[in-house]
Write a protein that holds these residues in place. Structure first.
Motif, PDB file in Angstrom:
ATOM      1  N   GLU A 107       0.842  -1.186   0.000  1.00 30.96           N
ATOM      2  CA  GLU A 107       0.000   0.000   0.000  1.00 30.96           C
ATOM      3  C   GLU A 107       0.882   1.241   0.000  1.00 30.96           C
ATOM      4  OE1 GLU A 107      -3.815   1.912   2.359  1.00 30.96           O
ATOM      5  OE2 GLU A 107      -2.719   0.275   3.291  1.00 30.96           O
ATOM      6  N   SER A 108       0.587   2.150  -0.911  1.00 31.26           N
ATOM      7  CA  SER A 108       1.318   3.404  -0.984  1.00 31.26           C
ATOM      8  C   SER A 108       0.925   4.288   0.182  1.00 31.26           C
ATOM      9  CB  SER A 108       1.010   4.119  -2.297  1.00 31.26           C
ATOM     10  OG  SER A 108       1.508   5.442  -2.249  1.00 31.26           O
ATOM     11  N   THR A 109       1.906   4.788   0.917  1.00 30.72           N
ATOM     12  CA  THR A 109       1.622   5.739   1.990  1.00 30.72           C
ATOM     13  C   THR A 109       1.542   7.153   1.432  1.00 30.72           C
ATOM     14  OG1 THR A 109       3.974   5.813   2.526  1.00 30.72           O
ATOM     15  CG2 THR A 109       2.616   4.310   3.813  1.00 30.72           C
ATOM     16  N   ASP A 110       1.798   7.300   0.147  1.00 34.29           N
ATOM     17  CA  ASP A 110       1.702   8.597  -0.515  1.00 34.29           C
ATOM     18  C   ASP A 110       0.312   8.837  -1.097  1.00 34.29           C
ATOM     19  OD1 ASP A 110       4.456   9.175  -0.060  1.00 34.29           O
ATOM     20  OD2 ASP A 110       4.970   7.939  -1.791  1.00 34.29           O
ATOM     21  N   ASP A 111      -0.299   7.782  -1.707  1.00 32.50           N
ATOM     22  CA  ASP A 111      -1.578   7.992  -2.390  1.00 32.50           C
ATOM     23  C   ASP A 111      -2.667   6.990  -2.002  1.00 32.50           C
ATOM     24  OD1 ASP A 111      -1.187   5.607  -3.927  1.00 32.50           O
ATOM     25  OD2 ASP A 111      -0.118   6.723  -5.469  1.00 32.50           O
ATOM     26  N   GLY A 112      -2.370   6.023  -1.137  1.00 32.24           N
ATOM     27  CA  GLY A 112      -3.374   5.071  -0.663  1.00 32.24           C
ATOM     28  C   GLY A 112      -3.690   3.931  -1.603  1.00 32.24           C
ATOM     29  N   SER A 113      -3.088   3.906  -2.790  1.00 35.59           N
ATOM     30  CA  SER A 113      -3.359   2.803  -3.706  1.00 35.59           C
ATOM     31  C   SER A 113      -2.783   1.511  -3.138  1.00 35.59           C
ATOM     32  CB  SER A 113      -2.785   3.094  -5.096  1.00 35.59           C
ATOM     33  OG  SER A 113      -1.380   3.218  -5.040  1.00 35.59           O
ATOM     34  N   LEU A 114      -3.312   0.379  -3.602  1.00 32.16           N
ATOM     35  CA  LEU A 114      -2.929  -0.917  -3.049  1.00 32.16           C
ATOM     36  C   LEU A 114      -2.932  -1.973  -4.136  1.00 32.16           C
ATOM     37  CD1 LEU A 114      -3.768  -2.571   0.168  1.00 32.16           C
ATOM     38  CD2 LEU A 114      -4.936  -3.590  -1.769  1.00 32.16           C
ATOM     39  N   THR A 137      -3.903  -9.819  -7.772  1.00 31.50           N
ATOM     40  CA  THR A 137      -5.240 -10.392  -7.645  1.00 31.50           C
ATOM     41  C   THR A 137      -6.275  -9.309  -7.343  1.00 31.50           C
ATOM     42  OG1 THR A 137      -4.845 -10.848  -5.296  1.00 31.50           O
ATOM     43  CG2 THR A 137      -4.399 -12.635  -6.871  1.00 31.50           C
ATOM     44  N   ARG A 138      -5.802  -8.154  -6.867  1.00 36.72           N
ATOM     45  CA  ARG A 138      -6.711  -7.050  -6.547  1.00 36.72           C
ATOM     46  C   ARG A 138      -5.917  -5.753  -6.531  1.00 36.72           C
ATOM     47  NH1 ARG A 138      -9.662  -4.177  -2.167  1.00 36.72           N
ATOM     48  NH2 ARG A 138      -8.128  -4.642  -0.582  1.00 36.72           N
ATOM     49  N   ASN A 139      -6.505  -4.710  -7.070  1.00 38.99           N
ATOM     50  CA  ASN A 139      -5.918  -3.369  -7.035  1.00 38.99           C
ATOM     51  C   ASN A 139      -6.947  -2.412  -6.469  1.00 38.99           C
ATOM     52  OD1 ASN A 139      -4.919  -4.833  -9.614  1.00 38.99           O
ATOM     53  ND2 ASN A 139      -3.291  -3.414  -9.132  1.00 38.99           N
ATOM     54  N   ARG A 140      -6.445  -1.340  -5.852  1.00 33.18           N
ATOM     55  CA  ARG A 140      -7.326  -0.295  -5.334  1.00 33.18           C
ATOM     56  C   ARG A 140      -6.696   1.053  -5.630  1.00 33.18           C
ATOM     57  NH1 ARG A 140      -7.210  -0.250   0.729  1.00 33.18           N
ATOM     58  NH2 ARG A 140      -5.475   1.166   0.399  1.00 33.18           N
ATOM     59  N   GLY A 141      -7.506   1.986  -6.101  1.00 32.93           N
ATOM     60  CA  GLY A 141      -7.046   3.351  -6.314  1.00 32.93           C
ATOM     61  C   GLY A 141      -6.413   3.583  -7.667  1.00 32.93           C
ATOM     62  N   ASP A 142      -6.119   4.850  -7.911  1.00 33.70           N
ATOM     63  CA  ASP A 142      -5.524   5.258  -9.184  1.00 33.70           C
ATOM     64  C   ASP A 142      -4.043   5.579  -9.060  1.00 33.70           C
ATOM     65  OD1 ASP A 142      -7.941   5.070 -10.572  1.00 33.70           O
ATOM     66  OD2 ASP A 142      -8.528   7.099  -9.982  1.00 33.70           O
ATOM     67  N   GLY A 143      -3.460   5.383  -7.899  1.00 33.62           N
ATOM     68  CA  GLY A 143      -2.073   5.757  -7.667  1.00 33.62           C
ATOM     69  C   GLY A 143      -1.088   4.733  -8.183  1.00 33.62           C
ATOM     70  N   VAL A 144       0.072   4.719  -7.551  1.00 38.89           N
ATOM     71  CA  VAL A 144       1.204   3.913  -7.998  1.00 38.89           C
ATOM     72  C   VAL A 144       0.881   2.423  -8.136  1.00 38.89           C
ATOM     73  CG1 VAL A 144       2.157   3.694  -5.655  1.00 38.89           C
ATOM     74  CG2 VAL A 144       3.670   3.465  -7.612  1.00 38.89           C
ATOM     75  N   PHE A 145       0.020   1.874  -7.279  1.00 41.67           N
ATOM     76  CA  PHE A 145      -0.283   0.441  -7.332  1.00 41.67           C
ATOM     77  C   PHE A 145      -1.622   0.136  -7.997  1.00 41.67           C
ATOM     78  CE2 PHE A 145       2.412   0.471  -3.298  1.00 41.67           C
ATOM     79  CZ  PHE A 145       3.574   0.145  -3.992  1.00 41.67           C
ATOM     80  N   VAL A 148      -1.042  -2.104 -11.219  1.00 39.22           N
ATOM     81  CA  VAL A 148       0.025  -3.110 -11.186  1.00 39.22           C
ATOM     82  C   VAL A 148      -0.531  -4.487 -11.540  1.00 39.22           C
ATOM     83  CG1 VAL A 148       1.608  -4.359  -9.644  1.00 39.22           C
ATOM     84  CG2 VAL A 148       1.501  -1.862  -9.584  1.00 39.22           C
ATOM     85  N   GLY A 149       0.175  -5.152 -12.452  1.00 40.26           N
ATOM     86  CA  GLY A 149      -0.205  -6.509 -12.856  1.00 40.26           C
ATOM     87  C   GLY A 149       0.710  -7.564 -12.281  1.00 40.26           C
ATOM     88  N   TYR A 150       1.998  -7.210 -12.100  1.00 38.64           N
ATOM     89  CA  TYR A 150       2.987  -8.167 -11.591  1.00 38.64           C
ATOM     90  C   TYR A 150       3.954  -7.482 -10.631  1.00 38.64           C
ATOM     91  CZ  TYR A 150       1.363 -11.604 -14.888  1.00 38.64           C
ATOM     92  OH  TYR A 150       0.572 -12.506 -15.544  1.00 38.64           O
ATOM     93  N   VAL A 151       4.472  -8.274  -9.699  1.00 42.93           N
ATOM     94  CA  VAL A 151       5.433  -7.809  -8.706  1.00 42.93           C
ATOM     95  C   VAL A 151       6.575  -8.815  -8.664  1.00 42.93           C
ATOM     96  CG1 VAL A 151       5.805  -7.239  -6.266  1.00 42.93           C
ATOM     97  CG2 VAL A 151       3.542  -6.859  -7.307  1.00 42.93           C
TER      98      VAL A 151
END
Length: 188
Positions: A107-114, A137-145, A148-151
């Motif tokens: 989870e980004s502490t800058d924009d809340g995306s996950l 398997t799940r994304n939330r928000g429009d920020g950095v994460f 994301v499709g792969y890590v």
């Protein structure tokens, strides 16, 4: 304090923060995945850990934290990660921060995306947790994460389960460090 001195203090704090971030990033990641300017550099990884074609690097974070283990039936079993991340995000100036926890989730502490993900491939690292490729398997928000499709978990150091038996109900955190690279579909 007058207005003029405030203007002088703010840039100094900002620059100090950037310098501290760069120092922490260099300390956590070492020379493994970062160039002198703090940006990620290309790394050679096993084919099994490469994301599919069409995925591009969108963010790169150095992680420092613990792998948490609990005692079940006299043996240590993995419970969850707990780490702080500091890194670089494509098309965004300055250092970025995030946390890594149960899920596994980031989870980004800058924009809340996950992003939450599941392991699709693993490569052993002697004396450390394995390097991994994970699929979102799940994304939330429009920020950095948010897209994301792969890590990838690369350059893992430490974090392996304690050896020997343990008392029922005990928990322990084993320090580890790693580099997490996040990929999005090209054009995102």
């Amino acid at each position: 304090m007058n207005l003029r001195s405030r203007r002088l203090v703010r840039p100094a704090r900002t620059l100090a923060g950037v310098g501290l971030a760069a120092t922490l990033l260099a300390t956590v990641a070492g020379s493994a995945g970062y160039a002198a300017d703090g940006r990620p550099r290309p790394v050679d990884v096993p084919a099994v850990l490469r994301p599919p074609a069409g995925q591009v690097l969108s963010a790169d974070f150095a992680a420092a934290g613990v792998q948490v283990y609990g005692c079940a039936d006299g043996a240590w079993t993995f419970t969850e990660p707990a780490a702080n991340l500091l890194g670089w995000v494509r098309r965004r100036p300055g250092a970025a921060t995030a946390v890594h926890f149960r899920g596994p989730s980031w989870e980004s502490t800058d924009d809340g995306s996950l992003v939450e993900a599941t392991v699709v491939a693993s490569s052993p690292v002697p004396g450390s947790v394995p390097e991994l490729l994970l699929r979102a398997t799940r994304n939330r928000g429009d920020g950095v994460f948010g897209r994301v499709g792969y890590v990838q978990r690369l350059h893992a150091r430490g974090g392996t389960a304690p050896t020997g038996s343990c008392p029922a109900g005990a928990t322990t955190g084993v320090p580890y460090r790693a580099e997490y690279r996040f990929y999005v579909p090209a054009g995102s």
